[in-house]
Design an enzyme around this catalytic site. Sequence first.
Site, PDB file in Angstrom:
ATOM      1  N   LYS A 190      15.712  -1.733  -8.085  1.00 19.67           N
ATOM      2  CA  LYS A 190      15.300  -0.340  -8.279  1.00 19.67           C
ATOM      3  C   LYS A 190      16.084   0.532  -7.315  1.00 19.67           C
ATOM      4  CE  LYS A 190      11.381   2.699  -7.250  1.00 19.67           C
ATOM      5  NZ  LYS A 190       9.960   2.945  -7.532  1.00 19.67           N
ATOM      6  N   LYS A 192      16.093   4.195  -5.585  1.00 19.55           N
ATOM      7  CA  LYS A 192      15.424   5.477  -5.331  1.00 19.55           C
ATOM      8  C   LYS A 192      16.463   6.569  -5.434  1.00 19.55           C
ATOM      9  CE  LYS A 192      12.019   6.379  -4.490  1.00 19.55           C
ATOM     10  NZ  LYS A 192      10.960   6.878  -5.335  1.00 19.55           N
ATOM     11  N   ASP A 220      14.762   5.903  -9.966  1.00 15.52           N
ATOM     12  CA  ASP A 220      13.542   6.693  -9.760  1.00 15.52           C
ATOM     13  C   ASP A 220      13.842   7.982  -8.997  1.00 15.52           C
ATOM     14  OD1 ASP A 220      11.047   7.701  -9.223  1.00 15.52           O
ATOM     15  OD2 ASP A 220      10.437   6.105  -7.855  1.00 15.52           O
ATOM     16  N   PRO A 221      14.131   9.087  -9.720  1.00 14.54           N
ATOM     17  CA  PRO A 221      14.415  10.362  -9.042  1.00 14.54           C
ATOM     18  C   PRO A 221      13.162  11.137  -8.628  1.00 14.54           C
ATOM     19  CG  PRO A 221      15.470  10.217 -11.228  1.00 14.54           C
ATOM     20  CD  PRO A 221      14.409   9.173 -11.167  1.00 14.54           C
ATOM     21  N   ASN A 268       4.797   6.687 -11.307  1.00 14.35           N
ATOM     22  CA  ASN A 268       3.709   6.646 -10.331  1.00 14.35           C
ATOM     23  C   ASN A 268       3.378   8.075  -9.924  1.00 14.35           C
ATOM     24  OD1 ASN A 268       6.425   5.962  -8.710  1.00 14.35           O
ATOM     25  ND2 ASN A 268       5.129   7.262  -7.429  1.00 14.35           N
ATOM     26  N   HIS A 319       3.744   0.083  -7.832  1.00 18.41           N
ATOM     27  CA  HIS A 319       4.343   1.051  -6.903  1.00 18.41           C
ATOM     28  C   HIS A 319       4.119   0.620  -5.458  1.00 18.41           C
ATOM     29  CE1 HIS A 319       3.431   4.630  -4.296  1.00 18.41           C
ATOM     30  NE2 HIS A 319       4.589   5.031  -4.757  1.00 18.41           N
ATOM     31  N   SER A 320       4.980   1.135  -4.580  1.00 19.94           N
ATOM     32  CA  SER A 320       4.776   0.849  -3.157  1.00 19.94           C
ATOM     33  C   SER A 320       5.139   2.062  -2.307  1.00 19.94           C
ATOM     34  CB  SER A 320       5.629  -0.371  -2.784  1.00 19.94           C
ATOM     35  OG  SER A 320       6.399  -0.164  -1.651  1.00 19.94           O
ATOM     36  N   ASN A 321       4.542   2.135  -1.126  1.00 17.85           N
ATOM     37  CA  ASN A 321       4.986   3.011  -0.033  1.00 17.85           C
ATOM     38  C   ASN A 321       5.258   2.098   1.161  1.00 17.85           C
ATOM     39  OD1 ASN A 321       2.773   5.505  -1.205  1.00 17.85           O
ATOM     40  ND2 ASN A 321       4.930   5.866  -0.880  1.00 17.85           N
ATOM     41  N   ARG A 403       2.498  12.050   7.118  1.00 16.19           N
ATOM     42  CA  ARG A 403       3.881  11.925   6.645  1.00 16.19           C
ATOM     43  C   ARG A 403       4.387  13.269   6.111  1.00 16.19           C
ATOM     44  NH1 ARG A 403       5.929   8.142   1.548  1.00 16.19           N
ATOM     45  NH2 ARG A 403       7.930   9.175   1.339  1.00 16.19           N
TER      46      ARG A 403
HETATM   47  O1  GKR Z   1       9.348   5.764   0.293  1.00 17.84           O
HETATM   48  O2  GKR Z   1      10.579   7.506  -0.092  1.00 17.84           O
HETATM   49  C1  GKR Z   1       9.807   6.640  -0.453  1.00 17.84           C
HETATM   50  C2  GKR Z   1       9.394   6.612  -1.897  1.00 17.84           C
HETATM   51  O3  GKR Z   1       9.965   7.702  -2.579  1.00 17.84           O
HETATM   52  C3  GKR Z   1       7.898   6.622  -2.039  1.00 17.84           C
HETATM   53  O4  GKR Z   1       7.358   7.667  -1.260  1.00 17.84           O
HETATM   54  C4  GKR Z   1       7.424   6.770  -3.471  1.00 17.84           C
HETATM   55  O5  GKR Z   1       6.039   7.005  -3.492  1.00 17.84           O
HETATM   56  O6  GKR Z   1       8.136   4.473  -3.763  1.00 17.84           O
HETATM   57  C5  GKR Z   1       7.572   5.549  -4.319  1.00 17.84           C
HETATM   58  C6  GKR Z   1       7.952   5.785  -5.735  1.00 17.84           C
HETATM   59  O7  GKR Z   1       8.184   4.831  -6.459  1.00 17.84           O
HETATM   60  O8  GKR Z   1       7.947   6.930  -6.200  1.00 17.84           O
HETATM   61 MG    MG Z   2       8.304   5.983  -8.245  1.00 14.68          MG
END
Ligand code: GKR
Ligand code: MG
Length: 423
Positions: A190, A192, A220-221, A268, A319-321, A403
């Site tokens: 994936k 980002k 994932d934009p 998400n 999904h994850s953070n 955050r």
């Molecule tokens: O950690 O910057 C990040 C991600 O953009 C996260 O905050 C998102 O919530 O991983 C996430 C996503 O899939 O959108």
């Molecule tokens: Mg996402």
Amino acid sequence: MKIKRVRVTPIAFRDAPLLNASGIHEPFALRSIIEVESDNGHIGLGESYGDAPVLTVLMAMQDSLVGLDPFDLNGLRARVIKTVAAFGPAEAGAELAPGSHPSKQVANAYSAFEVAFLDLQARSLNMPLVDLLGGAVRTEVPFSAYLFFKYAEHIDAPYAPDSWGEALSEAQIVAQAARMIEAHGFQSIKLKAGALQPEHEVACIKALKKAFPNHPLRIDPNGNWSLDTALRMAELLGDDLQYYEDPTPGLEGMAELHRRTGVPLATNMVVTDFDEFRRSVALNSVQIVLADHHYWGGLRDTQVLARMCDTFGLGLSMHSNSHLGISLMAMAHVAASVPNLTYACDTHYPWQEEDEEVIKGGKLPIRNGCVSITRAPGLGVELDQDQLARLHEQFLSIDIRSRDDARQMRKYDPAWKIKKPRF
Ligand code: GKR
Ligand code: MG
């Protein structure tokens, strides 16, 4: 069995300068670690957000749970509802941490304790937590390599740079993927996006496709592309993607994009609760929902979401953070219990530093792209109290309390503003 003691400890751990649609990660990520001890001597563990609005509720819950039976999840829910009602609505949190949205206060506080209650139940019964969720349909849970554009180090150099280096060019992104795949054997990737020019981000997907032709790819934009841009990028991407995650904002925008391209869309962002799920089904906005027990109301409500996806013919991913090992194991146990979780889950875990895990034995292995579910009781992990104390001290020593990736980005460029969609 009765709960004797509940402890919520806020912690902070180093986080890499990862770029996203809302700015850039701050040098430290916040989490809360939950310990629920029962009168039989067992301790159940949980991990959740550490941002102030969430933390305030979790802290306020501690005493109200003493005396409760850890099997009484309805009792837990009633207490969470009462506590949240007493506080009134929270302020909106970081946009890219869906769990910090005010509408999620009950779901995420319930989830934080539900995981610890289930861990405690399972430890008391000497069985893995997944058995309480109906048993494992898989014992190897696949995760994907989660790539980010990033700077080599944080502004003002709060500590020594991480070992990943800069990743802005196609070659650097391919190198990041190669290192992550080499270390963990991930079978899908994936990227980002939503941070740099869309054409460049798509060129990076093309470079990944060339380097890893057999790895399913996702981009994932985070809703940072207008419908026109998302349409244009869909054309450039052709059939390179396994799914297109939150390219454009809103249920309507996603529905229109799918209607005009037929590309499977995942989210998400536009489906984060059951009401949005209902609206999305009516519009056919998304074809894959990313679950996340932290804000979907726990492990059992994640199973409800999975059943809903099955009923309405939708796919399910995760999904994850930024998170540590307790969350990773909670994600893995629920993923192991859900037959229709057919996509590899997201995880930020490879980004976390080796010396900052809060569980005994250090970071958990991810091998062949998978986290293993063993027969160890509960989540299968124990808390390292020294590490907990150290990461709590770190929390106390910094001034980040919620955050805010945009605030961090303004340190690099004072005129920087969130604009959705930017491109
Ligand atoms: O950690 O910057 C990040 C991600 O953009 C996260 O905050 C998102 O919530 O991983 C996430 C996503 O899939 O959108
Ligand atoms: Mg996402």
